[in-house]
Design an enzyme around this catalytic site. Structure first.
Site, PDB file in Angstrom:
ATOM      1  N   SER A  19     -27.555  -5.409 -38.446  1.00  8.65           N
ATOM      2  CA  SER A  19     -27.953  -5.807 -37.104  1.00  8.65           C
ATOM      3  C   SER A  19     -29.468  -5.761 -36.939  1.00  8.65           C
ATOM      4  O   SER A  19     -30.150  -4.911 -37.527  1.00  8.65           O
ATOM      5  CB  SER A  19     -27.308  -4.883 -36.080  1.00  8.65           C
ATOM      6  OG  SER A  19     -27.820  -5.135 -34.781  1.00  8.65           O
ATOM      7  N   GLN A  66     -27.724 -10.069 -38.878  1.00 13.99           N
ATOM      8  CA  GLN A  66     -27.187 -10.348 -37.539  1.00 13.99           C
ATOM      9  C   GLN A  66     -28.335 -10.403 -36.540  1.00 13.99           C
ATOM     10  O   GLN A  66     -28.965  -9.390 -36.247  1.00 13.99           O
ATOM     11  CB  GLN A  66     -26.178  -9.275 -37.138  1.00 13.99           C
ATOM     12  CG  GLN A  66     -25.522  -9.541 -35.792  1.00 13.99           C
ATOM     13  CD  GLN A  66     -24.598  -8.410 -35.374  1.00 13.99           C
ATOM     14  OE1 GLN A  66     -24.493  -7.401 -36.051  1.00 13.99           O
ATOM     15  NE2 GLN A  66     -23.936  -8.579 -34.240  1.00 13.99           N
ATOM     16  N   TYR A 119     -30.307 -10.846 -33.050  1.00 12.81           N
ATOM     17  CA  TYR A 119     -30.413 -10.812 -31.592  1.00 12.81           C
ATOM     18  C   TYR A 119     -31.787 -11.354 -31.225  1.00 12.81           C
ATOM     19  O   TYR A 119     -32.760 -11.144 -31.965  1.00 12.81           O
ATOM     20  CB  TYR A 119     -30.272  -9.380 -31.049  1.00 12.81           C
ATOM     21  CG  TYR A 119     -28.877  -8.822 -31.076  1.00 12.81           C
ATOM     22  CD1 TYR A 119     -28.023  -8.981 -29.985  1.00 12.81           C
ATOM     23  CD2 TYR A 119     -28.408  -8.122 -32.180  1.00 12.81           C
ATOM     24  CE1 TYR A 119     -26.737  -8.450 -29.999  1.00 12.81           C
ATOM     25  CE2 TYR A 119     -27.125  -7.592 -32.200  1.00 12.81           C
ATOM     26  CZ  TYR A 119     -26.298  -7.765 -31.107  1.00 12.81           C
ATOM     27  OH  TYR A 119     -25.028  -7.243 -31.127  1.00 12.81           O
ATOM     28  N   THR A 161     -25.295 -13.690 -32.654  1.00 12.73           N
ATOM     29  CA  THR A 161     -24.358 -13.081 -31.721  1.00 12.73           C
ATOM     30  C   THR A 161     -24.521 -13.711 -30.338  1.00 12.73           C
ATOM     31  O   THR A 161     -25.620 -13.724 -29.787  1.00 12.73           O
ATOM     32  CB  THR A 161     -24.615 -11.560 -31.626  1.00 12.73           C
ATOM     33  OG1 THR A 161     -24.559 -11.001 -32.945  1.00 12.73           O
ATOM     34  CG2 THR A 161     -23.573 -10.890 -30.755  1.00 12.73           C
ATOM     35  N   ARG A 211     -21.007   0.772 -20.333  1.00 12.28           N
ATOM     36  CA  ARG A 211     -20.389   1.711 -21.270  1.00 12.28           C
ATOM     37  C   ARG A 211     -20.337   3.092 -20.623  1.00 12.28           C
ATOM     38  O   ARG A 211     -21.289   3.865 -20.688  1.00 12.28           O
ATOM     39  CB  ARG A 211     -21.166   1.697 -22.589  1.00 12.28           C
ATOM     40  CG  ARG A 211     -21.116   0.300 -23.201  1.00 12.28           C
ATOM     41  CD  ARG A 211     -21.867   0.132 -24.479  1.00 12.28           C
ATOM     42  NE  ARG A 211     -21.784  -1.262 -24.914  1.00 12.28           N
ATOM     43  CZ  ARG A 211     -22.396  -1.753 -25.985  1.00 12.28           C
ATOM     44  NH1 ARG A 211     -23.135  -0.960 -26.739  1.00 12.28           N
ATOM     45  NH2 ARG A 211     -22.267  -3.023 -26.307  1.00 12.28           N
ATOM     46  N   LYS A 220     -21.064 -15.457 -33.974  1.00 10.23           N
ATOM     47  CA  LYS A 220     -20.200 -14.298 -33.706  1.00 10.23           C
ATOM     48  C   LYS A 220     -20.011 -14.113 -32.194  1.00 10.23           C
ATOM     49  O   LYS A 220     -20.980 -14.128 -31.443  1.00 10.23           O
ATOM     50  CB  LYS A 220     -20.833 -13.034 -34.295  1.00 10.23           C
ATOM     51  CG  LYS A 220     -20.023 -11.754 -34.074  1.00 10.23           C
ATOM     52  CD  LYS A 220     -20.680 -10.598 -34.825  1.00 10.23           C
ATOM     53  CE  LYS A 220     -19.887  -9.309 -34.666  1.00 10.23           C
ATOM     54  NZ  LYS A 220     -20.083  -8.692 -33.335  1.00 10.23           N
ATOM     55  N   HIS A 278     -16.728  -7.802 -29.392  1.00  6.63           N
ATOM     56  CA  HIS A 278     -17.763  -6.765 -29.463  1.00  6.63           C
ATOM     57  C   HIS A 278     -17.154  -5.365 -29.378  1.00  6.63           C
ATOM     58  O   HIS A 278     -17.672  -4.462 -28.711  1.00  6.63           O
ATOM     59  CB  HIS A 278     -18.808  -6.957 -28.359  1.00  6.63           C
ATOM     60  CG  HIS A 278     -20.203  -6.639 -28.808  1.00  6.63           C
ATOM     61  ND1 HIS A 278     -21.035  -7.568 -29.362  1.00  6.63           N
ATOM     62  CD2 HIS A 278     -20.902  -5.482 -28.804  1.00  6.63           C
ATOM     63  CE1 HIS A 278     -22.195  -7.014 -29.664  1.00  6.63           C
ATOM     64  NE2 HIS A 278     -22.135  -5.734 -29.347  1.00  6.63           N
ATOM     65  N   ARG A 336     -16.302  -3.341 -26.025  1.00  7.16           N
ATOM     66  CA  ARG A 336     -17.282  -2.536 -25.286  1.00  7.16           C
ATOM     67  C   ARG A 336     -18.096  -3.354 -24.291  1.00  7.16           C
ATOM     68  O   ARG A 336     -18.990  -2.815 -23.644  1.00  7.16           O
ATOM     69  CB  ARG A 336     -18.244  -1.855 -26.269  1.00  7.16           C
ATOM     70  CG  ARG A 336     -17.561  -0.858 -27.201  1.00  7.16           C
ATOM     71  CD  ARG A 336     -18.566  -0.242 -28.152  1.00  7.16           C
ATOM     72  NE  ARG A 336     -19.182  -1.263 -28.981  1.00  7.16           N
ATOM     73  CZ  ARG A 336     -20.441  -1.212 -29.416  1.00  7.16           C
ATOM     74  NH1 ARG A 336     -21.222  -0.208 -29.072  1.00  7.16           N
ATOM     75  NH2 ARG A 336     -20.921  -2.165 -30.184  1.00  7.16           N
ATOM     76  N   ASP A 372     -13.212  -9.904 -36.116  1.00  2.44           N
ATOM     77  CA  ASP A 372     -13.904  -8.629 -35.966  1.00  2.44           C
ATOM     78  C   ASP A 372     -13.262  -7.847 -34.828  1.00  2.44           C
ATOM     79  O   ASP A 372     -12.847  -8.430 -33.825  1.00  2.44           O
ATOM     80  CB  ASP A 372     -15.387  -8.894 -35.646  1.00  2.44           C
ATOM     81  CG  ASP A 372     -16.132  -7.623 -35.289  1.00  2.44           C
ATOM     82  OD1 ASP A 372     -16.173  -6.710 -36.130  1.00  2.44           O
ATOM     83  OD2 ASP A 372     -16.686  -7.548 -34.181  1.00  2.44           O
ATOM     84  N   GLY A 411     -11.106  -3.845 -34.172  1.00  4.72           N
ATOM     85  CA  GLY A 411      -9.797  -3.224 -34.320  1.00  4.72           C
ATOM     86  C   GLY A 411      -9.332  -3.011 -35.743  1.00  4.72           C
ATOM     87  O   GLY A 411      -8.177  -2.636 -35.964  1.00  4.72           O
ATOM     88  N   ARG A 470     -16.450   0.167 -36.971  1.00  5.11           N
ATOM     89  CA  ARG A 470     -16.191   1.546 -36.577  1.00  5.11           C
ATOM     90  C   ARG A 470     -15.572   2.356 -37.716  1.00  5.11           C
ATOM     91  O   ARG A 470     -15.870   3.536 -37.885  1.00  5.11           O
ATOM     92  CB  ARG A 470     -15.288   1.568 -35.352  1.00  5.11           C
ATOM     93  CG  ARG A 470     -15.501   2.785 -34.467  1.00  5.11           C
ATOM     94  CD  ARG A 470     -14.856   2.617 -33.107  1.00  5.11           C
ATOM     95  NE  ARG A 470     -15.359   1.462 -32.390  1.00  5.11           N
ATOM     96  CZ  ARG A 470     -14.984   1.130 -31.161  1.00  5.11           C
ATOM     97  NH1 ARG A 470     -14.110   1.881 -30.519  1.00  5.11           N
ATOM     98  NH2 ARG A 470     -15.479   0.069 -30.577  1.00  5.11           N
TER      99      ARG A 470
END
Length: 305
Positions: free
Chosen positions: A25, A46, A48, A74, A83, A172, A196, A199, A227, A229, A251
């Site tokens: 990222s 990735q 941003y 993204t 959050r 993405k 994402h 979140r 992506d 889970g 995660r």
């Protein structure tokens, strides 16, 4: 780096050793050049748009020079999500310059002395070394929320990003068949069905539910990844059965990273790999090439069924 010193470098090294791609990222605590040096495997970057267009163009050139082979753009983070766990844990206060606001949370830090020692030895609160604005230096951690709100990606942005990059682009954050077709139209080589990690937006559909609609809308014109889970090898099998070409896992490896650094990431990858093989054997499949929808029981109202 919040989880382990030089965390992105450790994770990239473990991914490379396992023969899988590592995606870095923009909002990482390690310089992209250092991450590239730590891995012997394929690397994606990735992107941003935090810091503005000039900042993005600069980091695109750096990623190309460092050997990153694909650019992930993204599109599902026009603002930071609400959050609530971060609010409860005092993230805003811990990132502020006001020492008094940190006092209520000091006890949370002191009960993890070994983590705190490693964190401070690694430089403490990180700066984003891949978001370097002219005359300002690396972006501070506390500035990221405001920066995200100024960095929403539009379909028009993809044109200048594509010209600057000159290589394969992965989009993405796709949620619908219409957006998947648009990703094909703008020349992306792959797309990622992603929410994402759940979140960003409350009650957003699980990615596995969105996947069949997206696959049906684009056929074989673009590679579709999933992506979100992925915790077990059986989760990978489900995605492949429903048409994903590959999955991304965040995660699951982050837990391993926090527990034991690079060795923990390697163990997390091995858990996923061994569970994937076990699931294939229990299904009677000699390889993932034999997987199809017949192995997944989908409700009648699922999109794309």
């Amino acid at each position: 780096r919040l989880m382990y010193p030089r965390g992105e470098e450790a994770a990239a090294g473990a991914a490379g050793a396992a023969g899988i791609t590592y995606a870095l990222s923009t909002l990482s605590g390690c310089r992209l050049e250092d991450v590239a040096a730590a891995s012997k495997g394929p690397l994606w970057y990735q992107l941003y748009l935090v810091g503005g267009r000039d900042c993005a163009l600069s980091v695109i050139e750096r990623a190309k020079a460092a050997g990153f082979s694909a650019l992930i753009v993204t599109i599902d983070t026009p603002v930071a999500g609400m959050r609530e766990r971060d609010l409860r844990n005092g993230v805003k206060e811990l990132l502020s310059d006001n020492f008094g606001s940190k006092l209520p949370f000091v006890s949370q830090l002191l009960i993890k002395p070994s983590w705190l020692a490693r964190f401070l030895a690694d430089g403490g609160l990180m700066k984003f070394q891949n978001v370097v604005s002219p005359g300002k230096g690396p972006m501070l951690y506390a500035d990221v929320t405001a920066a995200l709100e100024d960095s929403a990606v539009t379909w028009d942005d993809l044109r200048w990003i594509q010209r600057a990059w000159g290589g394969p682009i992965v989009i993405k954050g796709i949620h619908t068949g219409d957006d998947a077709r648009r990703a094909v139209d703008v020349g992306a080589k792959a797309l990622v069905v992603s929410n994402h990690g759940g979140r960003q937006l409350d009650s957003v559909a699980p990615t596995l539910r969105i996947l069949p609609e997206v696959v049906a809308s684009v056929g074989d014109r673009i590679e579709v990844l999933l992506d979100g889970g992925i915790r077990r090898g059986s989760d990978i099998v489900k995605a492949l059965c429903l048409g994903a070409r590959a999955v991304m896992a965040g995660r699951a490896y982050a837990y391993g990273l926090g527990a034991a650094g690079g060795a923990g990431v390697a163990r997390a990858i091995e858990i996923l790999r061994s569970d994937l093989v076990r699931t294939l054997k229990l299904l009677g499949c000699a390889s993932i090439a034999e997987l199809d929808r017949s192995y997944v029981d989908m409700p009648a109202d699922w999109p794309g069924k």
